[in-house]
Design a protein around this motif. Structure first.
Motif, short mmCIF file in Angstrom:
data_model
loop_
_atom_site.label_atom_id
_atom_site.label_comp_id
_atom_site.label_asym_id
_atom_site.label_seq_id
_atom_site.Cartn_x
_atom_site.Cartn_y
_atom_site.Cartn_z
N UNK A 129 0.67 -1.09 0.03
CA UNK A 129 -0.02 0.11 -0.17
C UNK A 129 1.06 1.28 -0.01
N UNK A 130 2.03 1.00 0.61
CA UNK A 130 2.82 2.49 1.07
C UNK A 130 3.35 2.10 -0.45
N UNK A 131 3.86 1.69 -1.36
CA UNK A 131 4.43 1.92 -2.47
C UNK A 131 3.49 2.42 -3.52
N UNK A 132 2.04 2.05 -3.79
CA UNK A 132 1.01 1.88 -4.44
C UNK A 132 0.56 3.94 -4.46
N UNK A 133 1.36 3.93 -2.51
CA UNK A 133 0.38 5.54 -2.71
C UNK A 133 1.26 6.21 -3.32
#
Ligand SMILES: Nc1ncnc2c1ncn2[C@@H]1O[C@H](COP(=O)(O)OP(=O)(O)OP(=O)(O)O)[C@@H](O)[C@H]1O
Ligand SMILES: [Mg+2]
Lengths: 270, 252, 265
Positions: A129-133
């Motif tokens: 989720x962090x990478x995607x954000x």
């Protein structure tokens, strides 16, 4: 019991089936039989009557053919493997130099290694989720996932391999007046190759997992979207066919890397 | 205070860099209003809230139960296969290639299949845990069976020991460390399998929380859950390491 | 040998400390003074841990020291130099290189082109009796043959001074005797000076013009014995009463030290 003892105190008793695999031909036959038994069991365990049950081997094969005949699977695999390839390249280009530097510069080692250990210990998928954000639903995001899965193993194994180089060899080179750079190029790196290759093999296994995870979470045009589409239409057999294809690709790639590893490391086996 | 100075020497650079990162995180998080980067203090507060409010208790229990079931299954199945491979060349030749493939191939590709067949219940996650851990357990069990000195086995034979007695008194003690190593690696892999499965299924357990907070960009809570998962994985692996160290130490 | 020539090695009042991890300093060598003349063959013998390897590394220029001085051919040692070459106890061959590449390694480091360095290497391989093993890998050779490669590699850079750290101690007893005579054979055809470390008393006496006996804790020179056996030395030499007498004398000196050590431990 008594007869047993007389027959051979030194020779270990063996199961009669073990005699079968003493020759190369016997081993091949046993392997073929095992494969057939596995397929047979799959066929029997499968149930094609209702949609969402475990499909038989036959139906999975038909589904596989369906995906291949119109080129869907090939295109999806091509796209997905671009992620893998880019990830592996980044992994090697960054991981090997970082590994060498952590082995040679002790301050760097004490800073970098705890983070790497952390990356090994945690499920990297939690970071998605962090990478995607940060990167969005992009190719770069998927490549990042692959890299994060594999790179710790490249770094750690490279560092260990470089550190384990016999100090007598570097001493020898020094005594001939070799510079640090020459020692690194002509002694340390060649000596570390088997260890680095072992790291690459482990990292490849992880990168393959990363590739699948990236496909399924940061969905692009590869197998991820294909699977999502099939899942939406409740079609198990093609999804299973895709899963088996990916696993087989993994086995193939691992075999190739193991072969390279053996070739490059031939001198280290006494 | 010798240990203190050696601790500072060994871990000083790391702790310094960690402190610098934390400080940087806090400062940047406060000064720039990025959704992707809430200040560290907010994350820690969210972590506390998550814990205190009991919002994580149910998912945590749920996940742990699935992990335990999966591990027990892996242990039983993996030991069976591994012991068979270790004791019999025939079994080794027949099953070895599959165990080796399962060890390195991306078994995670089967998660979508599990999900479709088993639904979002615990069975999917249990299957994922098994797929991640069973092969390493089997591999190490096989190694464990081959670890004993053949001369010892010959000696036992010459004294007329039965097959079972040899297994119990010679093979098992010699193989115990490998067996436990397999268990430890199995837990480490199983935890990853569990979290992977949960995130991919995206509804339940700890992984479900990642997805839940991730999709609504509730970043402080998301980071808090990630922190929780990291701690969870570390504790699970640490626990097994500690237990296996105790067991091996007792053997000696 | 003219009077004006400086000796091959001249060590005076050499003292070396090792720093331990706990920050305490361990005195490895104290006040060692020693000379190796041009063309001379000098052996050092002494109990384990008395600093023989340490001293050889310092002469080789790959280890620093704390007090005193080392001069090689009249020049102070500041690092490794082309006039010195070392032969290692564990051979230190590069396992991924063929024999000929190993032998020419020193020349490669010095920037010599491949055809030239191979030509030199071939000559030396012939002189140590390994002409047929150019393309073999070290692991395919016996220990004795591997050390012949190590010797050829050292000689390939045409040094004036050969430093040898227990070169034959990892080799079986019979092969070892043959290597000793072969080494003397090669040495006698050149003007090489040799500093040779060993644990074997007969080896030290058989090879050397001078045997230096060292004691431990900290390492220091206790005796320097002149070996007045005639050259060339042959298998006959080993049966010479004087050889037996000298070997016995070295053993007497060492035995006292080792027994003292064991009582202390
Ligand atoms: N790098 C080092 N750091 C600290 N102490 C060292 C180091 N190298 C050697 N020593 C110590 O210095 C002393 C001399 O060591 P050295 O290797 O020179 O002995 P040696 O005479 O060659 O012994 P041996 O006969 O076993 O080869 C020993 O007590 C050894 O433990
Ligand atoms: Mg030594």
């Amino acid at each position: 019991m008594a007869a047993d003892k007389v027959k051979g105190g030194a020779e270990r008793p063996r199961w009669s089936l073990d005699r079968l695999v003493e020759t190369g031909l016997g081993r091949t036959l046993v392997r073929i039989a095992a494969l057939l038994a596995l397929i047979g069991a799959w066929q029997l365990a499968g149930n094609d009557t209702i949609g969402l049950l475990f499909p038989t081997f036959g139906r999975t094969l038909v589904a596989f053919w369906g995906l291949v005949s119109d080129g869907t699977l090939q295109v999806a695999l091509l796209v997905t493997n671009q992620t893998l390839l880019a990830g592996i390249i980044v992994m090697l280009v960054v991981g090997i130099p970082v590994g060498i530097m952590t082995a040679r510069v002790s301050v760097l080692d004490r800073i970098v290694t705890p983070y790497i250990t952390f990356l090994v210990a945690i499920p990297v998928i939690a970071l998605i989720p962090v990478i995607q954000a940060i990167l969005g639903l992009t190719f770069a995001a998927r490549v990042t996932v692959v890299v994060l899965f594999g790179i710790p193993y490249v770094i750690i194994n490279t560092a260990v391999a470089v550190r384990r180089v016999d100090p007598v060899l570097t001493e020898m080179a020094t005594s001939f007046g070799a510079s640090r750079l020459v020692i690194l190029r002509d002694v340390v790196l060649p000596a570390a190759v088997p260890g680095i290759m072992a790291g690459i093999r482990i990292a490849l296994g992880q990168a393959l997992i990363g590739m699948v995870v990236a496909e399924l979470t940061i969905v692009g045009a590869g197998i991820g979207s294909l699977i999502a589409d099939l899942q939406g239409r409740f079609r198990v057999a093609p999804v299973l066919a895709i899963a088996v294809t990916i696993v087989l690709e993994g086995v193939l790639l691992m075999t190739i890397v193991e072969w390279i590893e053996r070739r490059l490391g031939r001198w280290s086996q006494s | 205070m010798g240990w203190l100075s050696s601790l500072a020497y060994r871990n000083g650079p790391f702790l310094l860099s960690l402190a610098a990162l934390a400080l940087l995180w806090e400062v940047v998080g406060r000064s720039i209003d990025l959704i992707t980067l809430p200040p560290l203090s907010a994350v820690l507060a969210a972590f506390y809230d998550l814990w205190a409010s009991g919002a994580v208790t149910a998912p945590l229990l749920d996940s742990t139960l699935a992990l335990l079931y999966g591990l027990v299954l892996s242990l039983a199945l993996g030991s069976l296969i591994g012991i068979g491979m270790g004791l019999s060349r025939f079994v080794d030749v027949a099953l070895g290639p599959y165990v080796k493939a399962g060890l390195s191939a991306p078994m995670i590709a089967f998660v979508p299949v599990f999900l479709m067949i088993f639904g979002i219940g615990p069975a999917t996650r249990i299957a994922t845990v098994v797929a991640f851990s069973v092969f390493i357990v089997a591999t190490n069990a096989a190694t464990a069976m081959r670890a004993s000195d053949p001369r010892l086995i010959e000696m036992a034979h010459s004294f007329g020991a039965s097959r079972w007695a040899i297994f119990r008194d010679v093979r098992l003690p010699a193989g115990a460390p490998y067996f436990l190593a397999g268990l430890r690696l199995g837990v480490a892999r199983g935890v990853k399998g569990l979290i992977n499965g949960e995130v991919l299924i995206a509804i339940i357990g700890l992984g479900g929380l990642v997805k839940k907070y991730g999709t609504v960009f509730s970043m402080d809570q998301l980071y808090a859950v990630i922190l929780l998962i990291v701690v969870y994985a570390a504790i699970a692996v640490g626990l097994v390491s500690a237990v296996s160290r105790l067991l091996v130490a007792e053997e000696k | 040998m003219t009077e004006t020539q400086a000796p091959a090695i001249s060590i005076s009042n050499l003292t070396k400390f090792y720093g331990s991890p706990k920050g305490r300093r361990m005195k490895a060598l104290e006040n060692v003074t020693l000379t190796v003349g041009r063309g001379e063959f000098v052996s050092i013998i002494g109990p384990s841990g008395c600093g023989k390897t340490t001293m050889l590394k310092m002469v080789g220029g790959i280890l620093g020291w704390d007090e005193g001085s080392i001069e090689v051919l009249g020049k102070p040692v500041t690092g490794p130099g082309p006039e010195r070459a070392t032969v290692f106890q564990s051979f230190a061959l590069l396992p991924w290189m063929t024999v000929i590449d190993n032998v020419s390694f020193g020349l490669k480091v010095r920037g010599m082109a491949k055809p030239e360095r191979y030509a030199v290497a071939r000559k030396l391989l012939a002189s140590v009796g390994l002409a047929d093993f150019e393309t073999s890998y070290p692991r395919q050779l016996s220990g004795g043959m591997q050390q012949r490669v190590g010797l050829a590699r050292a000689l390939a850079v045409s040094p004036q001074l050969l430093l040898m750290d227990e070169p034959f101690s990892a080799i079986d007893a019979q092969t070892r005797l043959i290597l000793q005579t072969d080494l003397l054979d090669i040495w006698s055809k050149t003007d090489l000076s040799v500093l040779f470390i060993t644990h074997a008393m007969d080896e030290a006496v058989f090879l050397s013009d001078k045997v230096v006996i060292m004691g431990a804790r900290p390492g220091h020179v206790t005796d320097i014995i002149d070996v007045d056996l005639p050259r060339p030395r042959t298998e006959e030499t080993r049966r010479d009463p004087r050889f037996v007498e000298l070997t016995g004398f070295v053993w007497d000196r060492l035995r006292g030290m080792i027994q003292q050590d064991e009582r202390a431990a």
